[in-house]
Write a protein that holds these residues in place. Structure first.
Motif, PDB file in Angstrom:
ATOM      1  N   LEU A   2      -4.792  16.924  34.693  1.00 23.58           N
ATOM      2  CA  LEU A   2      -6.235  16.785  34.711  1.00 23.58           C
ATOM      3  C   LEU A   2      -6.821  18.165  34.466  1.00 23.58           C
ATOM      4  CD1 LEU A   2      -8.332  14.839  37.257  1.00 23.58           C
ATOM      5  CD2 LEU A   2      -8.989  17.121  36.600  1.00 23.58           C
ATOM      6  N   SER A   3      -7.650  18.292  33.446  1.00 25.61           N
ATOM      7  CA  SER A   3      -8.231  19.587  33.134  1.00 25.61           C
ATOM      8  C   SER A   3      -9.643  19.417  32.613  1.00 25.61           C
ATOM      9  CB  SER A   3      -7.404  20.315  32.078  1.00 25.61           C
ATOM     10  OG  SER A   3      -8.041  21.522  31.716  1.00 25.61           O
ATOM     11  N   ILE A   4     -10.534  20.258  33.079  1.00 29.04           N
ATOM     12  CA  ILE A   4     -11.901  20.259  32.581  1.00 29.04           C
ATOM     13  C   ILE A   4     -12.063  21.299  31.481  1.00 29.04           C
ATOM     14  CG2 ILE A   4     -14.318  20.685  33.235  1.00 29.04           C
ATOM     15  CD1 ILE A   4     -13.176  18.038  34.277  1.00 29.04           C
ATOM     16  N   ASN A   5     -11.301  22.360  31.521  1.00 32.97           N
ATOM     17  CA  ASN A   5     -11.494  23.458  30.577  1.00 32.97           C
ATOM     18  C   ASN A   5     -10.483  23.535  29.441  1.00 32.97           C
ATOM     19  OD1 ASN A   5     -13.764  24.522  31.949  1.00 32.97           O
ATOM     20  ND2 ASN A   5     -12.391  25.325  33.492  1.00 32.97           N
ATOM     21  N   TRP A   6      -9.326  22.927  29.591  1.00 34.56           N
ATOM     22  CA  TRP A   6      -8.293  23.010  28.554  1.00 34.56           C
ATOM     23  C   TRP A   6      -8.344  21.765  27.689  1.00 34.56           C
ATOM     24  CZ3 TRP A   6      -3.164  25.792  29.406  1.00 34.56           C
ATOM     25  CH2 TRP A   6      -3.373  26.985  30.105  1.00 34.56           C
ATOM     26  N   SER A   7      -8.084  21.909  26.426  1.00 36.46           N
ATOM     27  CA  SER A   7      -8.067  20.777  25.508  1.00 36.46           C
ATOM     28  C   SER A   7      -6.667  20.169  25.444  1.00 36.46           C
ATOM     29  CB  SER A   7      -8.491  21.229  24.112  1.00 36.46           C
ATOM     30  OG  SER A   7      -7.504  22.085  23.564  1.00 36.46           O
ATOM     31  N   PRO A   8      -6.558  18.897  25.033  1.00 35.58           N
ATOM     32  CA  PRO A   8      -5.235  18.265  24.944  1.00 35.58           C
ATOM     33  C   PRO A   8      -4.217  19.034  24.099  1.00 35.58           C
ATOM     34  CG  PRO A   8      -6.935  16.607  24.811  1.00 35.58           C
ATOM     35  CD  PRO A   8      -7.636  17.944  24.771  1.00 35.58           C
ATOM     36  N   LEU A  10      -3.949  22.240  23.550  1.00 38.98           N
ATOM     37  CA  LEU A  10      -3.537  23.445  24.278  1.00 38.98           C
ATOM     38  C   LEU A  10      -2.608  23.084  25.433  1.00 38.98           C
ATOM     39  CD1 LEU A  10      -3.728  26.492  24.642  1.00 38.98           C
ATOM     40  CD2 LEU A  10      -5.823  26.139  25.945  1.00 38.98           C
ATOM     41  N   ILE A  11      -2.925  22.025  26.153  1.00 39.78           N
ATOM     42  CA  ILE A  11      -2.072  21.598  27.271  1.00 39.78           C
ATOM     43  C   ILE A  11      -0.693  21.182  26.763  1.00 39.78           C
ATOM     44  CG2 ILE A  11      -1.750  19.827  29.041  1.00 39.78           C
ATOM     45  CD1 ILE A  11      -4.847  19.853  29.327  1.00 39.78           C
ATOM     46  N   ARG A  12      -0.678  20.378  25.717  1.00 38.90           N
ATOM     47  CA  ARG A  12       0.616  19.921  25.183  1.00 38.90           C
ATOM     48  C   ARG A  12       1.459  21.094  24.690  1.00 38.90           C
ATOM     49  NH1 ARG A  12      -2.559  15.376  23.624  1.00 38.90           N
ATOM     50  NH2 ARG A  12      -1.774  13.543  24.710  1.00 38.90           N
ATOM     51  N   ALA A  13       0.819  22.044  24.003  1.00 41.16           N
ATOM     52  CA  ALA A  13       1.554  23.208  23.499  1.00 41.16           C
ATOM     53  C   ALA A  13       2.096  24.050  24.648  1.00 41.16           C
ATOM     54  CB  ALA A  13       0.654  24.050  22.603  1.00 41.16           C
ATOM     55  N   THR A  14       1.324  24.197  25.708  1.00 40.47           N
ATOM     56  CA  THR A  14       1.740  25.009  26.856  1.00 40.47           C
ATOM     57  C   THR A  14       2.877  24.350  27.627  1.00 40.47           C
ATOM     58  OG1 THR A  14      -0.493  25.886  27.065  1.00 40.47           O
ATOM     59  CG2 THR A  14       0.942  26.103  28.981  1.00 40.47           C
ATOM     60  N   LEU A  15       2.805  23.036  27.787  1.00 41.13           N
ATOM     61  CA  LEU A  15       3.792  22.336  28.613  1.00 41.13           C
ATOM     62  C   LEU A  15       4.927  21.697  27.825  1.00 41.13           C
ATOM     63  CD1 LEU A  15       1.408  20.619  31.184  1.00 41.13           C
ATOM     64  CD2 LEU A  15       2.665  22.770  31.425  1.00 41.13           C
ATOM     65  N   SER A  16       4.923  21.800  26.521  1.00 40.19           N
ATOM     66  CA  SER A  16       5.962  21.145  25.718  1.00 40.19           C
ATOM     67  C   SER A  16       7.380  21.585  26.062  1.00 40.19           C
ATOM     68  CB  SER A  16       5.690  21.327  24.228  1.00 40.19           C
ATOM     69  OG  SER A  16       5.774  22.685  23.871  1.00 40.19           O
ATOM     70  N   PRO A  17       7.617  22.846  26.471  1.00 39.74           N
ATOM     71  CA  PRO A  17       9.004  23.204  26.834  1.00 39.74           C
ATOM     72  C   PRO A  17       9.553  22.397  28.015  1.00 39.74           C
ATOM     73  CG  PRO A  17       7.702  25.183  26.477  1.00 39.74           C
ATOM     74  CD  PRO A  17       6.752  24.015  26.475  1.00 39.74           C
ATOM     75  N   LEU A  18       8.686  21.804  28.821  1.00 39.51           N
ATOM     76  CA  LEU A  18       9.152  21.013  29.961  1.00 39.51           C
ATOM     77  C   LEU A  18       9.709  19.667  29.532  1.00 39.51           C
ATOM     78  CD1 LEU A  18       6.221  21.665  32.453  1.00 39.51           C
ATOM     79  CD2 LEU A  18       8.431  22.820  32.349  1.00 39.51           C
ATOM     80  N   ALA A  19       9.319  19.221  28.348  1.00 41.20           N
ATOM     81  CA  ALA A  19       9.805  17.955  27.777  1.00 41.20           C
ATOM     82  C   ALA A  19       9.581  16.775  28.716  1.00 41.20           C
ATOM     83  CB  ALA A  19      11.269  18.071  27.390  1.00 41.20           C
ATOM     84  N   ALA A  20       8.518  16.821  29.489  1.00 41.59           N
ATOM     85  CA  ALA A  20       8.192  15.718  30.384  1.00 41.59           C
ATOM     86  C   ALA A  20       7.058  14.901  29.774  1.00 41.59           C
ATOM     87  CB  ALA A  20       7.764  16.277  31.743  1.00 41.59           C
ATOM     88  N   PRO A  21       7.033  13.604  30.030  1.00 38.39           N
ATOM     89  CA  PRO A  21       5.910  12.810  29.529  1.00 38.39           C
ATOM     90  C   PRO A  21       4.627  13.246  30.233  1.00 38.39           C
ATOM     91  CG  PRO A  21       7.342  11.483  30.926  1.00 38.39           C
ATOM     92  CD  PRO A  21       8.001  12.818  30.771  1.00 38.39           C
ATOM     93  N   LEU A  22       3.543  13.301  29.487  1.00 38.53           N
ATOM     94  CA  LEU A  22       2.278  13.781  30.042  1.00 38.53           C
ATOM     95  C   LEU A  22       1.204  12.720  29.915  1.00 38.53           C
ATOM     96  CD1 LEU A  22       2.039  17.345  28.453  1.00 38.53           C
ATOM     97  CD2 LEU A  22       2.717  16.779  30.784  1.00 38.53           C
TER      98      LEU A  22
END
Length: 105
Positions: A2-8, A10-22
């Motif tokens: 859940l984010s008010i300031n980050w765009s989808p 940016l979030i996907r790019a930042t968390l992609s190394p975790l390889a978890a479904p978002l």
């Protein structure tokens, strides 16, 4: 997430190394330049996290925020984390008796 300031993207790019479904709940920039706010403020954040806590079997539910509008959602989550140096968020937390502790190194 859940984010008010980050765009989808940016979030996907930042968390992609975790390889978890978002599942994302965040502001969306429209082609015309307008912003859609699917979670518009503190009460909506709290309600979304409360529903998630009730629905999710995998625990803990962690909420990370940086402002006073994140405090209700942090209190609703199993674990709440304040990032940054928001004096107002820390002041309001203390007024409501919320203990803030530094993360271990």
């Amino acid at each position: 997430v859940l984010s008010i300031n980050w765009s989808p993207p940016l979030i996907r790019a930042t968390l992609s190394p975790l390889a978890a479904p978002l599942e994302l709940w965040c502001n969306e920039l429209q082609p015309d330049g307008s912003i859609v706010l699917p979670v518009p403020g503190a009460a909506a954040k709290r309600a979304r996290i409360a529903a998630l806590v009730d629905a999710v079997c995998a625990r803990p539910v962690v909420y990370v925020g940086d402002s006073p509008t994140d405090l209700l959602a942090m209190l609703e989550a199993d674990v709440g984390v304040i990032i940054g140096e928001s004096a107002s968020a820390r002041l309001i937390a203390r007024r409501f008796g919320v203990r803030i502790a530094p993360l271990p190194p």
